[in-house]
Design a protein around this motif. Structure first.
Motif, PDB file in Angstrom:
ATOM      1  N   GLN A  26       1.063  -1.096   0.130  1.00  0.00           N
ATOM      2  CA  GLN A  26      -0.083   0.002  -0.107  1.00  0.00           C
ATOM      3  C   GLN A  26       1.001   1.104   0.201  1.00  0.00           C
ATOM      4  OE1 GLN A  26      -2.068  -0.939   3.631  1.00  0.00           O
ATOM      5  NE2 GLN A  26      -3.944  -1.374   2.386  1.00  0.00           N
ATOM      6  N   LEU A  27       1.690   1.082   0.787  1.00  0.00           N
ATOM      7  CA  LEU A  27       2.781   2.356   0.769  1.00  0.00           C
ATOM      8  C   LEU A  27       3.512   2.574  -0.367  1.00  0.00           C
ATOM      9  CD1 LEU A  27       4.234   4.463   2.715  1.00  0.00           C
ATOM     10  CD2 LEU A  27       5.789   2.791   3.508  1.00  0.00           C
ATOM     11  N   ALA A  28       4.137   1.587  -0.957  1.00  0.00           N
ATOM     12  CA  ALA A  28       4.517   1.937  -2.370  1.00  0.00           C
ATOM     13  C   ALA A  28       3.743   2.210  -3.330  1.00  0.00           C
ATOM     14  CB  ALA A  28       5.055   0.390  -2.884  1.00  0.00           C
ATOM     15  N   PRO A  35       7.675  -2.024  -4.363  1.00  0.00           N
ATOM     16  CA  PRO A  35       7.750  -2.496  -2.963  1.00  0.00           C
ATOM     17  C   PRO A  35       9.014  -2.754  -2.719  1.00  0.00           C
ATOM     18  CG  PRO A  35       5.893  -3.576  -4.224  1.00  0.00           C
ATOM     19  CD  PRO A  35       6.866  -2.682  -5.291  1.00  0.00           C
ATOM     20  N   ALA A  36      10.083  -3.247  -3.237  1.00  0.00           N
ATOM     21  CA  ALA A  36      11.410  -3.413  -3.024  1.00  0.00           C
ATOM     22  C   ALA A  36      12.189  -2.003  -2.717  1.00  0.00           C
ATOM     23  CB  ALA A  36      11.971  -4.348  -4.058  1.00  0.00           C
ATOM     24  N   SER A  37      11.893  -1.144  -3.450  1.00  0.00           N
ATOM     25  CA  SER A  37      12.477   0.184  -3.442  1.00  0.00           C
ATOM     26  C   SER A  37      11.841   0.893  -1.848  1.00  0.00           C
ATOM     27  CB  SER A  37      12.326   1.092  -4.102  1.00  0.00           C
ATOM     28  OG  SER A  37      12.845   0.355  -5.752  1.00  0.00           O
ATOM     29  N   VAL A  42      12.350   2.386   3.880  1.00  0.00           N
ATOM     30  CA  VAL A  42      11.727   2.397   5.296  1.00  0.00           C
ATOM     31  C   VAL A  42      12.859   1.745   6.039  1.00  0.00           C
ATOM     32  CG1 VAL A  42      10.258   1.210   6.646  1.00  0.00           C
ATOM     33  CG2 VAL A  42       9.308   2.307   4.619  1.00  0.00           C
ATOM     34  N   LYS A  43      13.524   0.637   5.543  1.00  0.00           N
ATOM     35  CA  LYS A  43      14.689   0.088   6.322  1.00  0.00           C
ATOM     36  C   LYS A  43      15.624   0.986   6.662  1.00  0.00           C
ATOM     37  CE  LYS A  43      12.839  -3.946   7.041  1.00  0.00           C
ATOM     38  NZ  LYS A  43      12.290  -4.243   8.228  1.00  0.00           N
ATOM     39  N   ARG A  44      16.274   1.634   5.747  1.00  0.00           N
ATOM     40  CA  ARG A  44      16.964   2.933   5.929  1.00  0.00           C
ATOM     41  C   ARG A  44      16.565   4.022   6.912  1.00  0.00           C
ATOM     42  NH1 ARG A  44      17.452   7.534   3.542  1.00  0.00           N
ATOM     43  NH2 ARG A  44      16.122   6.963   1.642  1.00  0.00           N
TER      44      ARG A  44
END
Length: 163
Positions: A26-28, A35-37, A42-44
């Motif tokens: 949903q965010l992507a 979704p991968a980017s 988010v992880k960063r």
């Protein structure tokens, strides 16, 4: 050092702060990345400490916490030991939901939730009054909340030079 963020990062932060349960897909879709980017960004943001944690925002009224107080607290003195003692004591009182050291006529500002005035009186007389480093407490009762949000997500302005 402040991490360098772009418009997409700010968009991610705004969306997550508004709805921490949003799925990566949903965010992507809402920010226009794969979704991968999106997950990588988010992880960063988490690794950089910008996203500290995820929380559920609870309805205090449904939990019978009907009254909200702001307390102005002055200590006898502001030595390191007094402040540490105060901090340790305040951490043991669950009704104190926030504590800020401030400047001005008071030393600390506390946000306190309680079921009612009688319950608050108990907190005051059996918990707060037992903290020896406290010199005085002034209580303000919140009558209504006009605005309550997360932190502002505002991208920094870039100066534009004229050619």
């Amino acid at each position: 050092m402040t991490p360098k963020l772009d418009k997409v990062d700010y968009s991610i932060l705004a969306k997550i702060q508004n709805n921490a349960k949003i799925t990566n897909l949903q965010l992507a879709e809402t920010i226009g990345l794969s979704p991968a980017s999106t997950l990588e960004r988010v992880k960063r943001l988490e690794t950089q400490g910008i996203i500290k944690s995820y929380h559920a925002r609870l309805n205090r009224y449904k939990l019978a916490l009907h009254v909200h107080f702001w307390l102005q607290v002055c200590l006898h003195n502001l030595t390191h030991e007094s402040i540490q003692s105060f901090k340790q004591d305040i951490e043991q009182i669950p009704e104190v939901i926030a504590c800020y050291q401030v400047t001005g006529e008071t030393d600390f500002l506390l946000s306190v939730l309680s079921t009612d005035l009688i319950s608050y009186q108990g907190i005051l007389s059996s918990k707060l009054s037992e903290i020896k480093v406290i010199k005085s407490i002034r209580t303000m009762t919140v009558l209504s909340t006009l605005k309550e949000t997360g932190i502002p997500i505002i991208p920094p302005h870039h100066s534009h030079s004229r050619s």
